[in-house]
Design a protein around this motif. Structure first.
Motif, PDB file in Angstrom:
ATOM      1  N   TYR A  31       0.815  -1.204   0.000  1.00  0.00           N
ATOM      2  CA  TYR A  31       0.000   0.000   0.000  1.00  0.00           C
ATOM      3  C   TYR A  31       0.853   1.260   0.000  1.00  0.00           C
ATOM      4  CZ  TYR A  31      -3.330   3.546   1.385  1.00  0.00           C
ATOM      5  OH  TYR A  31      -4.083   4.688   1.432  1.00  0.00           O
ATOM      6  N   ASP A  32       1.901   1.289   0.819  1.00  0.00           N
ATOM      7  CA  ASP A  32       2.735   2.496   0.897  1.00  0.00           C
ATOM      8  C   ASP A  32       3.459   2.782  -0.411  1.00  0.00           C
ATOM      9  OD1 ASP A  32       1.965   3.048   3.509  1.00  0.00           O
ATOM     10  OD2 ASP A  32       3.593   1.854   4.362  1.00  0.00           O
ATOM     11  N   SER A  56      -7.850  10.611  -4.774  1.00  0.00           N
ATOM     12  CA  SER A  56      -6.796  10.054  -3.916  1.00  0.00           C
ATOM     13  C   SER A  56      -6.560   8.607  -4.309  1.00  0.00           C
ATOM     14  CB  SER A  56      -7.228  10.119  -2.446  1.00  0.00           C
ATOM     15  OG  SER A  56      -8.307   9.224  -2.218  1.00  0.00           O
ATOM     16  N   ASP A  58      -6.769   6.158  -2.303  1.00  0.00           N
ATOM     17  CA  ASP A  58      -7.812   5.359  -1.669  1.00  0.00           C
ATOM     18  C   ASP A  58      -9.092   5.372  -2.495  1.00  0.00           C
ATOM     19  OD1 ASP A  58      -6.142   4.603   0.370  1.00  0.00           O
ATOM     20  OD2 ASP A  58      -6.921   6.056   1.803  1.00  0.00           O
ATOM     21  N   ALA A 111      -3.566  -3.148   4.997  1.00  0.00           N
ATOM     22  CA  ALA A 111      -3.380  -1.697   5.043  1.00  0.00           C
ATOM     23  C   ALA A 111      -4.574  -0.989   5.686  1.00  0.00           C
ATOM     24  CB  ALA A 111      -3.149  -1.156   3.632  1.00  0.00           C
ATOM     25  N   ALA A 112      -5.772  -1.542   5.513  1.00  0.00           N
ATOM     26  CA  ALA A 112      -6.983  -0.876   6.006  1.00  0.00           C
ATOM     27  C   ALA A 112      -7.027  -0.793   7.524  1.00  0.00           C
ATOM     28  CB  ALA A 112      -8.225  -1.588   5.483  1.00  0.00           C
ATOM     29  N   THR A 113      -6.301  -1.642   8.212  1.00  0.00           N
ATOM     30  CA  THR A 113      -6.326  -1.604   9.676  1.00  0.00           C
ATOM     31  C   THR A 113      -5.679  -0.347  10.226  1.00  0.00           C
ATOM     32  OG1 THR A 113      -4.262  -2.861   9.863  1.00  0.00           O
ATOM     33  CG2 THR A 113      -6.328  -4.125   9.860  1.00  0.00           C
ATOM     34  N   HIS A 114      -4.902   0.361   9.413  1.00  0.00           N
ATOM     35  CA  HIS A 114      -4.178   1.546   9.884  1.00  0.00           C
ATOM     36  C   HIS A 114      -4.564   2.837   9.160  1.00  0.00           C
ATOM     37  CE1 HIS A 114      -1.722  -1.293  12.033  1.00  0.00           C
ATOM     38  NE2 HIS A 114      -1.429  -1.909  10.916  1.00  0.00           N
ATOM     39  N   ARG A 115      -5.514   2.755   8.231  1.00  0.00           N
ATOM     40  CA  ARG A 115      -5.853   3.930   7.439  1.00  0.00           C
ATOM     41  C   ARG A 115      -7.369   4.078   7.357  1.00  0.00           C
ATOM     42  NH1 ARG A 115      -1.527   1.391   5.773  1.00  0.00           N
ATOM     43  NH2 ARG A 115       0.348   2.607   5.375  1.00  0.00           N
ATOM     44  N   ALA A 116      -7.877   5.142   7.939  1.00  0.00           N
ATOM     45  CA  ALA A 116      -9.329   5.345   8.034  1.00  0.00           C
ATOM     46  C   ALA A 116      -9.991   5.406   6.665  1.00  0.00           C
ATOM     47  CB  ALA A 116      -9.632   6.607   8.836  1.00  0.00           C
ATOM     48  N   GLU A 117      -9.398   6.130   5.715  1.00  0.00           N
ATOM     49  CA  GLU A 117     -10.025   6.262   4.404  1.00  0.00           C
ATOM     50  C   GLU A 117     -10.066   4.914   3.690  1.00  0.00           C
ATOM     51  OE1 GLU A 117      -9.809   8.876   0.266  1.00  0.00           O
ATOM     52  OE2 GLU A 117      -8.363   9.291   1.850  1.00  0.00           O
ATOM     53  N   LEU A 118      -9.015   4.134   3.821  1.00  0.00           N
ATOM     54  CA  LEU A 118      -9.005   2.820   3.195  1.00  0.00           C
ATOM     55  C   LEU A 118      -9.974   1.872   3.898  1.00  0.00           C
ATOM     56  CD1 LEU A 118      -7.863   1.132   0.940  1.00  0.00           C
ATOM     57  CD2 LEU A 118      -5.967   0.487   2.444  1.00  0.00           C
TER      58      LEU A 118
END
Length: 192
Positions: A31-32, A56, A58, A111-118
């Motif tokens: 993801y990064d 974006s 996301d 990745a979604a566990t650490h990124r609100a938009e994702l």
């Protein structure tokens, strides 16, 4: 005075090229490492064009999850809920055990566990899927196959959850027999 033309998004073929590039970079770089610039270079589409449709990465990833042919599912209509669910869950099984789709799902969920938009993107994906699957239950209710008041979301969660845990969390095979056994087990509890 003439109204400006409505934005319609990229054509279907071009969108699929963009989505394929998005997934390829996601699975190769994580993801990064996924960037709109990288997607533009890989797909041959100008990055400003991509940003015009998706503001974006996301938003781009969300559109790819929902609209990509990679995650296409055909909602079956076999005449019985049991056979519809067997067919639906078997399609899910094939997607999750497929090399490309399985890798994309694992990368997105991680990745979604650490990124609100994702995380919101993944919620939208699952809500979209549930909306597509609801007709199976509406038909089954009309045929008298399920009890009144049954929550279809719970049934889908039980079925898909068993498959997702088996394949993605445990890393185990999910043969076709697993699908049939799981569907039959759940349906014994929801029958009319």
């Amino acid at each position: 005075m003439a109204q400006p033309a409505a934005r319609t998004g990229p054509g279907p073929r071009r969108a699929q090229d963009i989505f394929a590039a998005t997934f390829a970079l996601l699975t190769e770089l994580g993801y990064d490492g996924l960037t709109v610039e990288g997607v533009a270079a890989r797909s041959g589409v100008n990055k400003t064009t991509i940003y015009r449709w998706w503001p974006s990465k996301d938003a781009l990833l969300g559109a790819a999850l929902i609209d990509s042919r990679l995650f296409e599912l055909t909602v079956p209509d076999t005449g019985t809920l049991r056979d519809d669910l067997h067919a639906l869950l078997d399609q899910m099984r094939k997607l999750l055990t497929g090399e490309e789709a399985g890798a994309v799902v694992a990368a997105v969920l991680s990745a979604a566990t650490h990124r609100a938009e994702l995380a919101e993107v993944t919620r939208s994906f699952f809500l979209d899927r549930l909306g597509r699957e609801l007709p199976l239950f509406e038909r089954a209710r009309r045929r008298g196959e399920i009890r009144a008041g049954l929550d279809p979301k719970t049934v889908i969660d039980l079925l898909a959850g068993a498959l997702w845990v088996r394949v993605l969390l445990r890393g185990e095979a999910a043969p076709a027999g697993f699908v049939r056994e799981t569907v039959d087990l759940v349906l014994r509890g929801v029958a009319a």
